[in-house]
Structure formats: C-alpha cells, structure tokens
Scaffold this motif. Sequence first.
Motif, mmCIF file in Angstrom:
data_model
loop_
_atom_site.group_PDB
_atom_site.id
_atom_site.type_symbol
_atom_site.label_atom_id
_atom_site.label_comp_id
_atom_site.label_asym_id
_atom_site.label_seq_id
_atom_site.Cartn_x
_atom_site.Cartn_y
_atom_site.Cartn_z
ATOM 1 N N LEU A 143 0.827 -1.203 0.000
ATOM 2 C CA LEU A 143 0.000 0.000 0.000
ATOM 3 C C LEU A 143 0.865 1.259 0.000
ATOM 4 O O LEU A 143 0.542 2.249 -0.654
ATOM 5 C CB LEU A 143 -0.918 -0.001 1.225
ATOM 6 N N ALA A 144 1.966 1.229 0.744
ATOM 7 C CA ALA A 144 2.845 2.396 0.809
ATOM 8 C C ALA A 144 3.474 2.681 -0.556
ATOM 9 O O ALA A 144 3.635 3.847 -0.941
ATOM 10 C CB ALA A 144 3.939 2.171 1.852
ATOM 11 N N ALA A 145 3.834 1.631 -1.299
ATOM 12 C CA ALA A 145 4.405 1.837 -2.632
ATOM 13 C C ALA A 145 3.385 2.494 -3.558
ATOM 14 O O ALA A 145 3.715 3.402 -4.329
ATOM 15 C CB ALA A 145 4.874 0.508 -3.211
ATOM 16 N N GLY A 146 2.135 2.056 -3.481
ATOM 17 C CA GLY A 146 1.091 2.693 -4.286
ATOM 18 C C GLY A 146 0.845 4.125 -3.862
ATOM 19 O O GLY A 146 0.582 4.996 -4.700
ATOM 20 N N ALA A 203 3.041 6.200 -2.654
ATOM 21 C CA ALA A 203 4.129 7.043 -3.154
ATOM 22 C C ALA A 203 3.809 7.530 -4.566
ATOM 23 O O ALA A 203 4.051 8.697 -4.900
ATOM 24 C CB ALA A 203 5.444 6.258 -3.136
ATOM 25 N N ARG A 204 3.260 6.653 -5.395
ATOM 26 C CA ARG A 204 2.831 7.066 -6.736
ATOM 27 C C ARG A 204 1.675 8.048 -6.658
ATOM 28 O O ARG A 204 1.553 8.964 -7.481
ATOM 29 C CB ARG A 204 2.451 5.840 -7.565
ATOM 30 N N LEU A 205 0.817 7.865 -5.651
ATOM 31 C CA LEU A 205 -0.300 8.784 -5.458
ATOM 32 C C LEU A 205 0.199 10.198 -5.171
ATOM 33 O O LEU A 205 -0.302 11.181 -5.729
ATOM 34 C CB LEU A 205 -1.184 8.293 -4.308
ATOM 35 N N PHE A 206 1.195 10.320 -4.317
ATOM 36 C CA PHE A 206 1.763 11.633 -4.016
ATOM 37 C C PHE A 206 2.331 12.272 -5.283
ATOM 38 O O PHE A 206 2.125 13.463 -5.542
ATOM 39 C CB PHE A 206 2.870 11.511 -2.963
ATOM 40 N N ARG A 207 3.072 11.498 -6.069
ATOM 41 C CA ARG A 207 3.697 12.062 -7.261
ATOM 42 C C ARG A 207 2.665 12.457 -8.312
ATOM 43 O O ARG A 207 2.871 13.398 -9.073
ATOM 44 C CB ARG A 207 4.696 11.064 -7.855
#
Length: 873
Positions: free
Chosen positions: A415-418, A420-424
């Motif tokens: 979930l954290a990896a996804g 990170a893409r959400l923030f970008r």
Amino acid sequence: MNWLKSLVRKDSQEKEFDRELRFHIRELTQKNIDAGMRPGEAHRQAMLEFGGKEQMTERLREVHQIPVVETLAMNLRFAWRLVRKAPLFSLTIILTLALGIGANSAVFSAIDAVLLRSLSFPHGDELVRVQQYTPKEKSPQTFAAPTRLEDWNRMNSTFQAMTGYFVEDDSETSGSLPEKLTHAFVAPRFLQVWGVSPALGRDFTPEEELFGGPNAVLISARLWRRRFGGNPDAVGKALQFGSPIPGHRPSSYTIVGVMSPSFLFPDRDADLWSPSPVNAPYAQNRAVTWYTVIGRLKPGVSIGKAEADLATVQLQLGKQFPKTDAKLAVQLFPLKQTLVGDSQRSLWILFGSVTLLLLIACTNIAALLLARMMDREHEIAVRFSLGASRRNVIGQLLTEVFLLAFLGSLAGLGLAAGAARLFRTFTPNLPRVEEITLDWRIVFYALVSALAVTFLCGMLPALRGTRRGIAGALAKSNKTQVSGRNQVQWALVGVQVALAVTLLIGAGLLQRSLAELARVAPGFDPTHVLTLQISESYGETGDMKALTQRTNRILETLRAVPGVEAASLVSSLPGVPGRQQIEIKIVEGEQDPNRKVIVDSRFVSTGYFAAMHIPVLVGEPCQDSPNATPVTVNRSFANTYFGQGPAIGHHLISTAYSGFPLSGEIRGVVGDAREQGLNSEPMPTVYWCSNVAFPGTYYVVRTRGEPTALADPLRRTIHEIEPSRSVFDVATLQEHLTGSFAEDRLRTILLSLFAITAVSLACLGLYGTLSYFVSIRRREVGLRLALGAMRQHIALRFLLQGLRVSVVGCLFGLALAAASVRLLSGMLYGVSSFDPVTFAGVITLVLVVAVPATLLPAVRAARTDPMHVLRDE
C-alpha cells in the motif's frame, strides 16, 4: 515483574554464566588442594586447566543460544499453525494492520523524503539560500546583482563558494517545431557549490564564463534521453535557441556535458544550464538584481556565524557603494527549508492522523486478542500444568502477534508503494515529491512499526491471559459459570471511538473549509478563459520599444482569432496564491511616515479587465500610453488610502524594483478581485498598465465557447507570426485555480479517508466486543429469560451498554479535538477551528453509526432460546 526484567536485562544471563564459571573453578581448586597443593598454586593450576574465562563464557553462550533459537523457531511454527487454524480471525488482523501500517509508512515516506532526508547533494546541510533585503521597506526583492554576488564571494571568510542563477523559458529550434526548454543561466562556481560533476562531459571552462566567450551548455539527463536517445555522442553537438537578439551572443550553444539524473536542481523543470558572464556590460549595474544566490558553508560553520560574517561584508559594501548598498541587509536560510516551504505542516498533520489510525487499529486488535485469550484460558492452564513458565507462555503469545504484525507490514508496504505514486500524481508541486520512494528506510520503519504493534497489541492480552492460576483458569473454562464483566475491552472500544472522533472533526473542518471556498465570489469570471505562455527572454528588454511592438502584435493577432472575445497580459494569474506585495508612495498630500502603503502589485496590459470581467467603477481601464504609465487601482485601495476623496489623478511611486523604478498616474478604479488566491480577502491592489511581455508573463484569452477548443488554433496563429517561439503551459484558468489547491484537496481527502476508516474500525470494535459478551453471557441471558425477563429489556440492556461506551468515547474525543484543532487553524477558510456545526455533526454521525453496531448483537441476545441454552448446559 521479575519475568519482565529477565526479558530486557541482558546482564542477568551474563551473571548466571559468571556464577557457573566461579563454581567450576572453586571445585577444581579444591580438588588440587586435596591433592596436596598450596591454595595459591592450586588456584593457578585450576585456572590453567580450566582455560581463559572469556573463551569459556563464549562457549557457554553458544550452548545457551541453541535452545533460544530452537525455542524461537518452535514458537514461530506454533504461531503459524494457529494462523492457519483461525484464518478469518488472522486475516482480519492482518488486513487491519496492513491498512494502519501501510498508511503510516506511506505518509512517513513523504516526511522522510521531504523533511527528514538531507538534500541529495554532497554535504547538503552546508547549502544555504542567501537573500538581500531592505529592512525598512516591505519588498519581495530578494535577488542579488551579479557584481554584488562576486563581492560577497570574494570578501567573506565563512563560505567555500557562492553562485547564483536565474531561469527563463527558451524556444529550442533544432527540431521541426520550436520546443519549450527551461534554461538556467548560472554564475561562476556553479558545480563547485552544488558539489557535483557532469555524468558525461565536463564543467564550463573559464573562457566560456566570460562575456563574448564560446557558448556552452550543460543539459539534463531528461533532455539527453528525450532528444538524443541517451547517446554519449550528444556531447559536442549544438542546440539552437530562437533567433539571435541584436547586440547579444548568438543563440547556438555547444553541449559540453550531461548532468546526472540524481542532480535535483531547485527548479525541477530546468533542462539546461549555461554561464551568465559576470563581466558583461549589462551585469555591472548594482541596482539591477536577478540572481537567486546559493552558498556552500565551510565545514563546521553555523548559519548564524556565516550571516554575521556576510553582514559585515555588506556593511563594508554599503560604505563603498552608498547609493545602492547602504540600505541593504543579508539573510541566510538553510536551502532545504526554502525548498520545503509550508508543506511540512501538512505532512506532520497527516502523519499525526495516520498515527492515530494505527493506534485505533492496535486497540481494535488488542480487544480482539483479549476476547480470543479468554477462549484460550484452558489451553494456557494446561501449558502451565505441564511446567511452562509464565515468561515462555508470554513469549509464545507475543510471537503469534508479531507474526500477524509482520504479515500485515508486508501487505502495508505494498500500500505504501502505491501511495508514493499517489503523491507524485496528485501533488506534483509538493517539494521533493520525486524523491518519495519505497527504500530501506521505509522497510525498516514498517518493521519497527510491526515490533511496536506487537507490544501495543499483544502485551496487555498476554499479561491478562497468563495472570490466573491453573485452578482458576480451569474453573473459568467450566460452561456452568456465568461470565463476569471485563472493563478492559470496553475501555479499548472507548479509546477507538475517542480517536475516531478526533480524526473526524479534523476532516470535517477541512471539508467545510473547501465547501466555503467553493462558494467564494472571486471578483472575476474564471469561466471561458484560456491561459498560455510564450517563450520570452530577459535579453529582449534591452529594446523596450521593439518588445512593446512585438507584444502588441501578438495581442492583436490573438484578438482577431474567431471565437476570441478578449485577450490580455498579466504578470500573475488571478486567484492563484502568490505574494506580490510591495511598498509604494503617494506623491500628492501629506504622508504619515508611520503609515506604510503596502499593496498587491501586478502588471497588466490593455484589455485585462474586460478579459477577466472585472467591473470598472470609475475612470477608464488600462490604456496604452507612450508618455506615462497609467495605473488602475481597486476599490480597497481607493477606500483605504483616499476614503471619500477621489483617487483618480494621484501619482504613485515604487522603488521596490530597484533596476526599474515604477511611477504612474491613477486613471481608473475597478472592483475588488481575489487576485492573491481565493482563500485571501482582496487587499489594496495596484495594476501597472504595461504592454510588455517579460519571461513568466501569462496571456489570458476569453473565448465565446469552450476554451480548450481554441488551444490548437491559437498555437498555430502564434507560430505563424513568431515561428521561433514556443507556446506552452496552455490550460484553462479553472484548471490553474483547481491545481493551486491540489495539496489542500489531497490533504482533506486523505484525512477524510483516515477518519472514515477510523470510524469503521471503531464500530467494528464495538460490534465485535458486544457480540463477544453476548456469546459468553449466553447462559446468563437464557436464565434471565427463563425467569421471566422481557426480551426488549435484554436488548435494551446490551444496547445501552454499547451506547454508553460510545458517548463516553465521544466526550473524550471532543476534548482531544479541542486540544488539537488549533493545528488546522491556518489551513481553514470561512470556518472556525471550534465550529459548532462540525462538532455536533461528528458526534451525531458517530452515535448514528454506533446504533446499528450495538443493535445487532443486542437483538441477537434478545432472541436467545432459553430452553436450548439450558439444555446445552
């Protein structure tokens, strides 16, 4: 608590080893004495035969480590067996922890990249931003003149080096069509200050940094891959930029190097860097400032010491150049602080929110484990009867929790990896957003979270589950015993409700703020407005007449495009947050020296107020005037500084832009517009009327139909009259307004999601706890019904028990929210931090959701068949 001390104190085992060694040495010494040796000789011989103390201690450690490893492996196997035996229970805990740890790790990854991690430059903590300012004037001018930068660099004793840069958008014409590239012009010592070298090629030579020297450019890895396909042969090739400007160097630049992808220049859009010659004639004017100055401190030098040193230097320059330098002062800021800006507050609030969410998940799981522990009391009692120690049983129970937490952490990392893409994706303007990645720090943080969760969730159930004696535990397992109360589970449920209320109130305030912002009347009409930029160059300002003619030609051409209602220039888009405040002086009338005239300053061209539908109240809007600079002010300015008197005809002077002093006559008054942002009240504003397009200027075009439908026709039209210029950043004004609040919107959405999840977990905890008590008090309920109790009374009893805990949790949640909402005060618009509507709405929502969570187990208790229960007993 002796068992706990033995768990955490490593020296207890070492003391045990020491006692064992001393025992064996005494035995061997006594044996030697019995054989006829003197005591001293006997002890020495025993030590020789026994061997070194450290070697024997190490052997004992190895002997004892094997059982520890075996015990841990056995505990893990047993824990895995229990996970498989109760898959639904285990999956519930794993998913709950995956959500809590995943959200926590995701936000921590942003905090780590943006706030905690050093800048991605060698010894990044040595980099500082150097700004000049005028203490007695409120001016945004913080840039430095090239000659002043060279003086600072030469005369200081605390910096390794200083450099500077300015950025403009160029049209690269090597391809079939002009392409917009962001071009950074840099002062000497550029790469020395950043502490980097090109990945390919070389740095600038001294000759290339001189006026009239060879044209050289460093390009970004992004441009290298896009334009040259990553070919090393790109070094040595040339790039063409627009048409040459008369009197300036040609626009053909030779590529001398390629920067590394890890070179994160403060302006992330920069595609290339070329020298800005400090010995150029136009760079000798100390009043003309354009450099953003970056310095690298010497090792061990503090910012305070460097600032004092540079203040002394500037004092000397003020004596040497009193006209331009006497009134200037110097400020230093850590570069990371200037890059991060105000984002740290939002990130810490999000981190606090996900930490509360993780605490809610922990209390929820602790309640589940407590309930499950009661079902395992017989098992634990049997283990005690077979000789297991309390420490061993607790270790086994904590191992089970750790295994669940570890599995939850692994799922949470996904979930954290996804995220990170959400923030970008959704916050591209967040500082250092491209550095948010899932690296070893985040993995380590997730594992630490798993350990913390193990103790938070598992310690209380483990302690309570092992505190009873064998007989008591066996007796407790007897089905004929009526269950008593357990206040710990209810306390955990109350904690969940309180924390959920705290999150809900914060999310509710932010939602209300966005709703109020959406209802704001901006004072201008953002619909049917298309915005765009055209590549400009500061070098063109050398011929202002030609620049004005070119700008007028572009505006007239745009207005002639079918479907265009009006077109104009503006230095900064209306409604997009930004600071343009300066201090000005009103020439006519007596001036109060203690009252400064602070205004929002904007440059607009003819037709701006018509394009933005800002009403003209008095006089005439901006008109092109060859002899003077017409000025238009807003209603707030006229009312604040002229009261009931007329504003038209007064003259204004500003020296904020030291190289280009401004003066003009007020020709008109317009309505108030929220120029500095929709969340900012209109302030006194001065519109300097100028048909000059500087770099960064926006063209605003009002259309009769859908704005995006005219994007391509406008591009083609501009290309026909200006074939060497690129058109970029084409978007509607509505898109800019929406994007300006993207960070606020994402913060609100995330906090709302966390709050909804928290309420859901709290309700599940309430439902699960009440359901468990209904099940263990099943015989009690059956007896009450058999003795004549009314079913509705049974249901009401359980319902009130659940609601009572919810109400108490809400009260504590209100207290927590009242103590924490002050953190949101600067992020709210149109709503108070203690908004009664939000507080009352949250309490109502929580209680409404809590009713079905308690009603379902209560109804199930009321439907108990007493005959069936008593027959089972």
